[in-house]
Design a protein around this motif. Structure first.
Motif, PDB file in Angstrom:
ATOM      1  N   ASP A  49      77.418  21.055  50.467  1.00 27.06           N
ATOM      2  CA  ASP A  49      76.978  20.668  49.172  1.00 27.06           C
ATOM      3  C   ASP A  49      76.558  21.935  48.361  1.00 27.06           C
ATOM      4  O   ASP A  49      76.490  21.846  47.236  1.00 27.06           O
ATOM      5  N   ALA A  50      76.584  23.132  48.909  1.00 28.73           N
ATOM      6  CA  ALA A  50      76.400  24.204  48.053  1.00 28.73           C
ATOM      7  C   ALA A  50      76.735  25.512  49.420  1.00 28.73           C
ATOM      8  O   ALA A  50      76.552  25.340  50.553  1.00 28.73           O
ATOM      9  N   VAL A  51      77.135  26.477  48.750  1.00 25.61           N
ATOM     10  CA  VAL A  51      77.299  27.989  49.340  1.00 25.61           C
ATOM     11  C   VAL A  51      76.306  28.959  49.170  1.00 25.61           C
ATOM     12  O   VAL A  51      76.329  29.197  47.741  1.00 25.61           O
ATOM     13  N   ILE A  52      75.904  29.634  49.956  1.00 26.51           N
ATOM     14  CA  ILE A  52      75.109  31.009  49.798  1.00 26.51           C
ATOM     15  C   ILE A  52      75.885  31.941  50.192  1.00 26.51           C
ATOM     16  O   ILE A  52      76.364  32.142  51.413  1.00 26.51           O
ATOM     17  N   LEU A  53      76.425  32.891  49.289  1.00 25.18           N
ATOM     18  CA  LEU A  53      77.316  33.670  49.502  1.00 25.18           C
ATOM     19  C   LEU A  53      77.199  35.273  49.295  1.00 25.18           C
ATOM     20  O   LEU A  53      76.625  35.392  47.894  1.00 25.18           O
ATOM     21  N   ASP A  54      77.218  36.016  49.982  1.00 27.88           N
ATOM     22  CA  ASP A  54      76.758  37.307  49.921  1.00 27.88           C
ATOM     23  C   ASP A  54      77.905  38.152  49.397  1.00 27.88           C
ATOM     24  O   ASP A  54      79.011  37.653  49.509  1.00 27.88           O
ATOM     25  N   VAL A  55      77.867  39.203  48.617  1.00 30.32           N
ATOM     26  CA  VAL A  55      78.896  40.153  48.064  1.00 30.32           C
ATOM     27  C   VAL A  55      79.408  40.918  48.970  1.00 30.32           C
ATOM     28  O   VAL A  55      80.553  40.944  49.274  1.00 30.32           O
ATOM     29  N   MET A  56      78.526  41.757  49.961  1.00 27.79           N
ATOM     30  CA  MET A  56      78.993  42.710  50.744  1.00 27.79           C
ATOM     31  C   MET A  56      79.462  42.091  52.016  1.00 27.79           C
ATOM     32  O   MET A  56      78.337  41.591  52.807  1.00 27.79           O
ATOM     33  N   LEU A  57      80.712  41.950  52.178  1.00 26.24           N
ATOM     34  CA  LEU A  57      81.031  41.180  53.615  1.00 26.24           C
ATOM     35  C   LEU A  57      82.312  41.966  53.892  1.00 26.24           C
ATOM     36  O   LEU A  57      83.098  42.667  53.251  1.00 26.24           O
ATOM     37  N   PRO A  58      82.499  42.020  55.408  1.00 24.35           N
ATOM     38  CA  PRO A  58      83.559  42.645  56.093  1.00 24.35           C
ATOM     39  C   PRO A  58      84.752  41.887  55.460  1.00 24.35           C
ATOM     40  O   PRO A  58      84.876  40.673  55.554  1.00 24.35           O
ATOM     41  N   GLY A  59      85.938  43.074  55.593  1.00 21.68           N
ATOM     42  CA  GLY A  59      87.162  42.155  55.256  1.00 21.68           C
ATOM     43  C   GLY A  59      87.428  41.655  53.855  1.00 21.68           C
ATOM     44  O   GLY A  59      87.860  42.260  53.059  1.00 21.68           O
ATOM     45  N   MET A  60      86.839  40.585  53.847  1.00 20.60           N
ATOM     46  CA  MET A  60      86.963  39.818  52.322  1.00 20.60           C
ATOM     47  C   MET A  60      85.715  39.877  51.914  1.00 20.60           C
ATOM     48  O   MET A  60      84.798  39.299  52.318  1.00 20.60           O
ATOM     49  N   ASN A  61      85.513  40.593  50.360  1.00 22.45           N
ATOM     50  CA  ASN A  61      84.404  40.529  49.982  1.00 22.45           C
ATOM     51  C   ASN A  61      83.688  39.076  49.352  1.00 22.45           C
ATOM     52  O   ASN A  61      84.484  38.030  49.078  1.00 22.45           O
ATOM     53  N   GLY A  62      82.550  38.833  48.622  1.00 21.04           N
ATOM     54  CA  GLY A  62      82.131  37.610  48.296  1.00 21.04           C
ATOM     55  C   GLY A  62      82.836  37.157  46.987  1.00 21.04           C
ATOM     56  O   GLY A  62      83.008  36.160  46.592  1.00 21.04           O
ATOM     57  N   PHE A  63      83.076  38.311  46.275  1.00 20.25           N
ATOM     58  CA  PHE A  63      84.019  37.999  45.091  1.00 20.25           C
ATOM     59  C   PHE A  63      85.199  37.265  45.318  1.00 20.25           C
ATOM     60  O   PHE A  63      85.834  36.220  44.549  1.00 20.25           O
ATOM     61  N   GLU A  64      85.851  37.882  46.240  1.00 18.22           N
ATOM     62  CA  GLU A  64      87.461  37.436  46.781  1.00 18.22           C
ATOM     63  C   GLU A  64      87.192  35.933  47.367  1.00 18.22           C
ATOM     64  O   GLU A  64      88.037  35.103  47.073  1.00 18.22           O
ATOM     65  N   VAL A  65      86.565  35.839  48.021  1.00 22.26           N
ATOM     66  CA  VAL A  65      85.968  34.399  48.546  1.00 22.26           C
ATOM     67  C   VAL A  65      85.984  33.575  47.385  1.00 22.26           C
ATOM     68  O   VAL A  65      86.469  32.380  47.359  1.00 22.26           O
ATOM     69  N   LEU A  66      85.082  33.855  46.556  1.00 20.35           N
ATOM     70  CA  LEU A  66      84.598  33.112  45.460  1.00 20.35           C
ATOM     71  C   LEU A  66      85.741  32.765  44.570  1.00 20.35           C
ATOM     72  O   LEU A  66      86.322  31.592  44.244  1.00 20.35           O
ATOM     73  N   SER A  67      86.668  33.627  44.330  1.00 20.79           N
ATOM     74  CA  SER A  67      87.847  33.567  43.598  1.00 20.79           C
ATOM     75  C   SER A  67      88.919  32.550  44.335  1.00 20.79           C
ATOM     76  O   SER A  67      89.500  31.871  43.717  1.00 20.79           O
TER      77      SER A  67
END
Ligand code: CA
Length: 229
Positions: A49-67
């Motif tokens: 129902d929702a995601v809590i997404l950190d920006v600084m992540l190993p490999g793929m960052n939060g912006f990339e995940v979101l996009s």
């Protein structure tokens, strides 16, 4: 009513555990991914129902995940956790389609309040197809057609057309297109010729064989795509 399901994408185990524990105590069902790629897979496959997404992540960052998530047509509500009170990160997050953001360190009560607020919002209609006149773009299959006829686009052309279609009827400047389609390519910054070249290619593919030209130049301003009425 089924309990609401929340996905946490966060590589700091301690923080993730605190969040999981706190959210479970509030009656949520919680799952956790500790890297971006796994988080993206889970967000796409799970019925969250929702995601809590950190920006600084190993490999793929939060912006990339979101996009990637938004490209696939998902409208899943996302709260981004930005590392500091960084305005650029916030703007970037919202630009990539985040619903809200929270700067670290944050109070759990505040996260809970934000989470409840986005969960209360009416679910936006799942948009998988963008269209104008006889032109359609399927965001899931990434197929573009005009009057049913398939148009083969390069990824950059697709990106520009997607941007134009998602803001149908609005003028997009070359700088906006540049920022949107070449966001991290510092070498290309300021080169508005590049946008012109790509838009011309795109135009050939989309408009050349048609009397009605959908992509219009707004002299001195930029480009617009709209229904001709
Ligand atoms: Ca992190």
């Amino acid at each position: 009513m089924n309990p609401l399901k929340i996905l946490i994408v966060e590589d700091e185990h301690k923080l993730a555990q605190v969040l999981q524990q706190g959210l479970k105590e509030q009656g949520f069902v919680v799952e956790w991914a500790d890297d971006g790629a796994l988080g993206l897979d889970m967000a796409l496959e799970g019925s969250f129902d929702a995601v809590i997404l950190d920006v600084m992540l190993p490999g793929m960052n939060g912006f990339e995940v979101l996009s990637e998530l938004r490209k696939s047509g998902s409208t899943l509500p996302v709260i981004m956790l930005t590392a500091r009170n960084n305005v650029d990160d916030r703007v970037r997050g919202l630009d990539h389609g985040a619903d809200d953001y929270l700067a670290k360190p944050f109070d759990f009560k505040e996260l809970l309040a934000r989470l409840r607020a986005i969960l209360r919002r009416p679910k936006t209609e799942l948009r998988t197809t963008l269209r104008v006149a006889g032109l359609t773009m399927n965001l899931k299959s990434r197929e573009v057609r005009r009057d049913g006829k398939f148009i083969d686009l390069t990824p950059k052309e697709f990106g520009i057309l997607e941007y134009l279609l998602s803001r149908k009827g609005l003028v997009l400047t070359k700088a906006m297109i540049m920022d949107h389609v070449w966001p991290s390519d510092a070498d290309c910054q300021g080169s508005s010729n590049l946008v012109e070249v790509y838009v011309n290619h795109l135009r050939k593919k989309v408009d050349q064989d048609h009397a009605v030209k959908l992509i219009q130049t707004v002299r001195g301003s930029g480009y617009i795509i709209q229904d001709q009425t």
